[in-house]
Design a protein around this motif. Structure first.
Motif, PDB file in Angstrom:
ATOM      1  N   CYS A 178      57.464 -10.481 -20.395  1.00  0.00           N
ATOM      2  CA  CYS A 178      56.992  -9.560 -19.557  1.00  0.00           C
ATOM      3  C   CYS A 178      55.075  -9.906 -20.023  1.00  0.00           C
ATOM      4  O   CYS A 178      54.671  -9.280 -19.536  1.00  0.00           O
ATOM      5  N   SER A 179      55.554 -11.672 -19.893  1.00  0.00           N
ATOM      6  CA  SER A 179      53.944 -12.506 -19.773  1.00  0.00           C
ATOM      7  C   SER A 179      53.960 -13.903 -19.108  1.00  0.00           C
ATOM      8  O   SER A 179      55.031 -14.188 -18.980  1.00  0.00           O
ATOM      9  N   ALA A 180      53.448 -14.181 -18.902  1.00  0.00           N
ATOM     10  CA  ALA A 180      52.802 -15.709 -18.571  1.00  0.00           C
ATOM     11  C   ALA A 180      51.703 -16.216 -18.539  1.00  0.00           C
ATOM     12  O   ALA A 180      50.287 -15.568 -18.313  1.00  0.00           O
ATOM     13  N   SER A 181      51.901 -17.853 -19.151  1.00  0.00           N
ATOM     14  CA  SER A 181      49.692 -18.400 -19.347  1.00  0.00           C
ATOM     15  C   SER A 181      49.879 -19.299 -17.974  1.00  0.00           C
ATOM     16  O   SER A 181      51.384 -20.477 -18.012  1.00  0.00           O
ATOM     17  N   VAL A 182      49.034 -19.984 -17.814  1.00  0.00           N
ATOM     18  CA  VAL A 182      48.898 -20.978 -17.424  1.00  0.00           C
ATOM     19  C   VAL A 182      47.309 -21.629 -18.114  1.00  0.00           C
ATOM     20  O   VAL A 182      46.076 -21.610 -18.382  1.00  0.00           O
ATOM     21  N   THR A 183      47.520 -22.979 -18.237  1.00  0.00           N
ATOM     22  CA  THR A 183      46.937 -23.550 -18.692  1.00  0.00           C
ATOM     23  C   THR A 183      46.522 -25.236 -18.160  1.00  0.00           C
ATOM     24  O   THR A 183      46.579 -26.003 -17.474  1.00  0.00           O
ATOM     25  N   PHE A 184      44.435 -25.276 -17.986  1.00  0.00           N
ATOM     26  CA  PHE A 184      44.389 -26.956 -17.096  1.00  0.00           C
ATOM     27  C   PHE A 184      42.339 -26.977 -16.887  1.00  0.00           C
ATOM     28  O   PHE A 184      42.749 -26.217 -18.247  1.00  0.00           O
ATOM     29  N   LEU A 185      42.692 -28.103 -16.531  1.00  0.00           N
ATOM     30  CA  LEU A 185      41.260 -28.746 -17.354  1.00  0.00           C
ATOM     31  C   LEU A 185      40.163 -27.879 -16.000  1.00  0.00           C
ATOM     32  O   LEU A 185      40.544 -27.715 -14.781  1.00  0.00           O
ATOM     33  N   SER A 186      39.032 -27.380 -16.747  1.00  0.00           N
ATOM     34  CA  SER A 186      38.660 -26.928 -15.960  1.00  0.00           C
ATOM     35  C   SER A 186      37.427 -27.380 -14.897  1.00  0.00           C
ATOM     36  O   SER A 186      36.729 -27.139 -13.836  1.00  0.00           O
ATOM     37  N   SER A 187      37.690 -28.810 -15.198  1.00  0.00           N
ATOM     38  CA  SER A 187      36.814 -30.408 -14.385  1.00  0.00           C
ATOM     39  C   SER A 187      38.163 -29.804 -12.492  1.00  0.00           C
ATOM     40  O   SER A 187      37.637 -29.969 -11.816  1.00  0.00           O
ATOM     41  N   VAL A 188      39.578 -29.690 -13.384  1.00  0.00           N
ATOM     42  CA  VAL A 188      40.424 -29.539 -12.156  1.00  0.00           C
ATOM     43  C   VAL A 188      40.305 -28.035 -10.767  1.00  0.00           C
ATOM     44  O   VAL A 188      40.108 -28.379  -9.872  1.00  0.00           O
ATOM     45  N   PHE A 189      39.998 -27.162 -11.351  1.00  0.00           N
ATOM     46  CA  PHE A 189      39.777 -25.925 -11.145  1.00  0.00           C
ATOM     47  C   PHE A 189      38.582 -25.089 -11.838  1.00  0.00           C
ATOM     48  O   PHE A 189      38.565 -24.907 -12.630  1.00  0.00           O
ATOM     49  N   SER A 190      37.470 -24.834 -10.693  1.00  0.00           N
ATOM     50  CA  SER A 190      36.424 -24.066 -11.029  1.00  0.00           C
ATOM     51  C   SER A 190      36.970 -23.020 -11.136  1.00  0.00           C
ATOM     52  O   SER A 190      37.729 -22.196 -10.437  1.00  0.00           O
TER      53      SER A 190
END
Length: 250
Positions: A178-190
């Motif tokens: 019932c949930s999902a998360s995605v993690t990335f660098l702030s420099s990649v996606f503002s």
């Protein structure tokens, strides 16, 4: 409430509809809305009623109790009246939905006449919450659905050109029932890019119905006041329950 009690409650509601039999207008509906949006819960077979909802009641059942929200077409004293209203066709509208609104809503109308019959709508309301957490340069977006019922929801993040769960060196993902998360660098996606491109897809496993919610982080049931883009201003919407099964007397 543990999963066993959730199952018992859901089975009870289904049996309630079956018990009323062919003499009763019946509707079992499912609805997923995002925190902060508006939900409209339709009442069943309204065209038979000409008394301005005088014979309409709405009850809400969650993990703890059952509360009478509407009686005689009027918002009850135990309801959060500042966020609820009854429409001309006896539907129940919930403004600025919160996680606490998730649960089962039963709308009942009594048809006057020598052979009195009830018309019943049971609406299962699920609430979608999106959060954003930043730890140094790393950003995590989370999308979750409550309550997590026995039929479950499949939740995942999407980008315009791909499912983020496909191989992507810039993204780390995690998924549960019932949930999902995605993690990335702030420099990649503002932040502006996140608002514009990330969407959360919620699929109800029981029916296969798919709803897509553009990314818009929230905190404590209210929209954040972060910078707004054109994509964000158009992402809010009013959601109306969709029918899972229907057996209405006409």
């Amino acid at each position: 409430m543990d999963e066993f009690k959730q199952i018992k409650m859901s089975v009870f509601l289904i049996l309630l509809l079956q018990f009323t039999g062919a003499a009763t207008g019946q509707r079992f509906l499912s609805l997923s809305v995002r925190v902060g949006d508006e939900a409209t819960l339709p009442c069943n077979d309204v065209k038979h009623f000409k008394r301005q909802c005088y014979d309409t009641t709405w009850n809400f059942t969650d993990s703890a109790s059952t509360v009478e929200l509407v009686k005689g077409g009027q918002i009850g004293k135990n309801a959060k009246s500042d966020r609820l209203r009854v429409t001309e066709n006896c539907s129940l509208v919930i403004k600025k939905v919160t996680e606490e609104d998730a649960g089962d809503y039963t709308g009942r109308q009594i048809r006057p006449g020598p052979e009195q019959q009830d018309s019943v709508s049971v609406v299962v309301l699920s609430v979608v919450t999106m959060t954003e957490h930043q730890d140094n340069d790393e950003v995590t977006l989370n999308c979750s659905v409550v309550p997590c019922r026995w039929w479950k929801h499949t939740v995942k993040w999407l980008l315009p050109v791909q499912d983020v769960y496909k191989e992507n060196k810039y993204l780390k993902t995690s998924q549960s029932s019932c949930s999902a998360s995605v993690t990335f660098l702030s420099s990649v996606f503002s932040y502006t890019t996140r608002l514009k491109f990330f969407t959360c897809e919620v699929t109800e496993s029981k029916t296969g119905e798919v709803q897509v919610f553009p990314f818009r982080p929230q905190s404590s049931g209210e929209d954040t006041t972060a910078a707004t883009t054109e994509s964000d201003t158009t992402s809010g919407f009013t959601t109306t329950a969709s029918v899972i099964t229907e057996d209405c007397n006409r």
